[in-house]
Design a protein around this motif. Structure first.
Motif, short mmCIF file in Angstrom:
data_model
loop_
_atom_site.label_atom_id
_atom_site.label_comp_id
_atom_site.label_asym_id
_atom_site.label_seq_id
_atom_site.Cartn_x
_atom_site.Cartn_y
_atom_site.Cartn_z
N VAL A 169 -9.35 3.39 -9.55
CA VAL A 169 -8.32 4.23 -8.11
C VAL A 169 -7.45 3.62 -7.99
O VAL A 169 -7.71 1.94 -7.71
N HIS A 170 -6.06 3.82 -8.28
CA HIS A 170 -5.16 2.73 -7.84
C HIS A 170 -5.07 2.43 -6.32
O HIS A 170 -5.62 3.29 -5.34
N TYR A 171 -4.30 0.90 -6.37
CA TYR A 171 -4.39 0.47 -4.51
C TYR A 171 -3.09 -0.04 -4.98
O TYR A 171 -3.18 -0.59 -3.34
N ALA A 172 -2.64 0.01 -5.88
CA ALA A 172 -1.05 -1.42 -5.82
C ALA A 172 -0.35 -1.10 -7.51
O ALA A 172 -1.35 -0.87 -8.41
N GLY A 173 0.79 -1.51 -7.20
CA GLY A 173 1.44 -1.61 -8.50
C GLY A 173 2.48 -0.36 -8.64
O GLY A 173 2.02 0.72 -8.46
N GLU A 174 3.36 -0.47 -9.56
CA GLU A 174 4.27 0.66 -9.95
C GLU A 174 3.96 0.74 -11.22
O GLU A 174 3.22 -0.08 -12.38
N PRO A 175 4.23 2.04 -11.87
CA PRO A 175 4.19 2.30 -13.20
C PRO A 175 4.70 1.00 -14.02
O PRO A 175 5.96 0.51 -13.63
N THR A 176 4.34 0.87 -14.84
CA THR A 176 5.09 -0.10 -15.93
C THR A 176 5.23 0.44 -17.54
O THR A 176 4.60 0.90 -18.14
N ASP B 252 -11.32 7.33 -0.17
CA ASP B 252 -10.15 6.94 0.86
C ASP B 252 -10.29 5.45 1.85
O ASP B 252 -9.25 5.67 2.32
N ALA B 253 -11.26 5.41 1.36
CA ALA B 253 -10.95 3.42 2.36
C ALA B 253 -9.28 2.87 1.56
O ALA B 253 -8.54 3.18 2.40
N VAL B 254 -9.16 3.23 0.55
CA VAL B 254 -7.78 2.47 0.09
C VAL B 254 -6.83 3.41 -0.16
O VAL B 254 -5.87 2.90 1.22
N GLN B 255 -7.17 5.03 0.70
CA GLN B 255 -5.68 5.49 1.18
C GLN B 255 -5.66 4.67 2.78
O GLN B 255 -4.79 5.10 2.83
N THR B 256 -6.44 4.68 3.64
CA THR B 256 -6.38 4.06 4.87
C THR B 256 -6.23 3.12 4.58
O THR B 256 -4.50 2.81 5.61
N LEU B 257 -6.06 2.20 4.13
CA LEU B 257 -5.65 0.77 4.38
C LEU B 257 -3.83 1.06 3.35
O LEU B 257 -3.32 0.15 3.91
N LYS B 258 -3.80 1.44 2.67
CA LYS B 258 -2.25 2.43 2.32
C LYS B 258 -1.63 2.88 3.19
O LYS B 258 -0.37 2.01 3.73
N ASP B 259 -2.06 3.77 3.58
CA ASP B 259 -1.23 3.95 5.11
C ASP B 259 -0.87 3.37 6.48
O ASP B 259 0.17 3.35 6.82
N SER B 260 -2.34 2.90 6.05
CA SER B 260 -1.93 1.35 7.10
C SER B 260 -0.88 0.24 7.07
O SER B 260 -0.94 -0.56 8.54
#
Length: 263
Positions: free
Chosen positions: A118-125, A242-250
């Protein structure tokens, strides 16, 4: 007769008590890591800025902050398991001893064939940094130019997958990324292939470090960093997504990224 009845009754009570305490202990052991209200996260210290131990003996880093926020969002108690190395982390995950891995793990095509991420940080490398001590040999423009030389790499890492494509390079596995730096300093290896955030950390601390960015073939390029989960844990995957998406959105993860220099 009463004597025998008392003896039988006593033995029965003793057996019931033993069973009670035995099952209680087993339940207690499991609850240290696998109660329904806990999230068991596998990490390995010595991997700043993702995971490290501060002078007070406390875990800190980008992944520690995200793991705490993730557990709160999922309404679970965070349980950290420090397993020392990447290979140990994957073994523990496969054996069901931990729920997820959070350790700055790059999302690669090879990994996605084995685990869910599940992606949570970083851009394509599109490139990896190759570290040298004090100077980059003038003839080195690619990994192929290091034929016959020794290069440090972490076992089971995305970088090792790349290095394994070059049989002519002598691979020196290092369980701790700081060991790679020592090998460079003492001429036991000519270079180290590492993750970008690690390269930036080393460069900021040791100006002697020189970095050569190596372009990656499309099939080896990464899509940021991800939380590693067993593919069969479908419900957990959805909960983490779902949790990661919430942390990203906030913008919570973005704040942690800025705090720890994760770009």
């Amino acid at each position: 007769m009463n004597k025998y009845l008392k003896l039988i009754l006593g033995l029965t009570i003793a057996m019931v008590l033993l069973a009670y305490f035995w099952f209680g202990r087993q339940s207690s052991r499991l609850c240290k890591g696998h109660c329904a209200n806990s999230l068991v996260v596998g990490v390995a210290a010595g991997y700043a800025p993702f995971v490290s131990v501060n002078p007070q003996g406390e875990y800190e880093g980008f992944d520690i902050d995200v793991a705490n926020a993730l557990a709160r969002e999922m309404d679970k108690k965070l349980v950290l398991q420090d397993l020392g190395s990447m290979s140990a982390l994957f073994t523990a995950l496969n054996q069901g001893k931990i729920d997820i891995i959070m350790w700055g793990m790059s999302i690669t095509p090879a990994r996605l064939q084995k685990v869910a991420m599940v992606h949570y940080a970083g851009e394509p490398t599109q490139s990896y940094p190759l570290l040298f001590w004090e100077k980059i040999p003038t003839h080195v423009k690619s990994l192929a130019d290091l034929a016959g030389q020794t290069v440090c790499v972490e076992p089971s890492s995305a970088q090792e997958v790349i290095l394994d494509q070059y049989d002519q390079i002598n691979k020196l596995p290092v369980e701790k990324i700081d060991d790679a730096l020592l090998n460079l300093q003492y001429n036991k290896a000519v270079a180290a292939l590492v993750e970008s955030a690690i390269a930036r950390k080393f460069k900021a601390k040791y100006p002697q470090i020189q970095i050569l960015d190596l372009p990656l073939a499309q099939e080896n390029q990464e899509q940021g960093i991800g939380i590693v989960i067993r593919p069969k844990d479908k419900l957990l995957i959805r909960q983490v997504q779902d949790a990661v998406q919430t942390l990203k959105d906030s913008q919570i993860i973005a704040q942690f990224s800025k705090k720890w220099g994760i770009i």
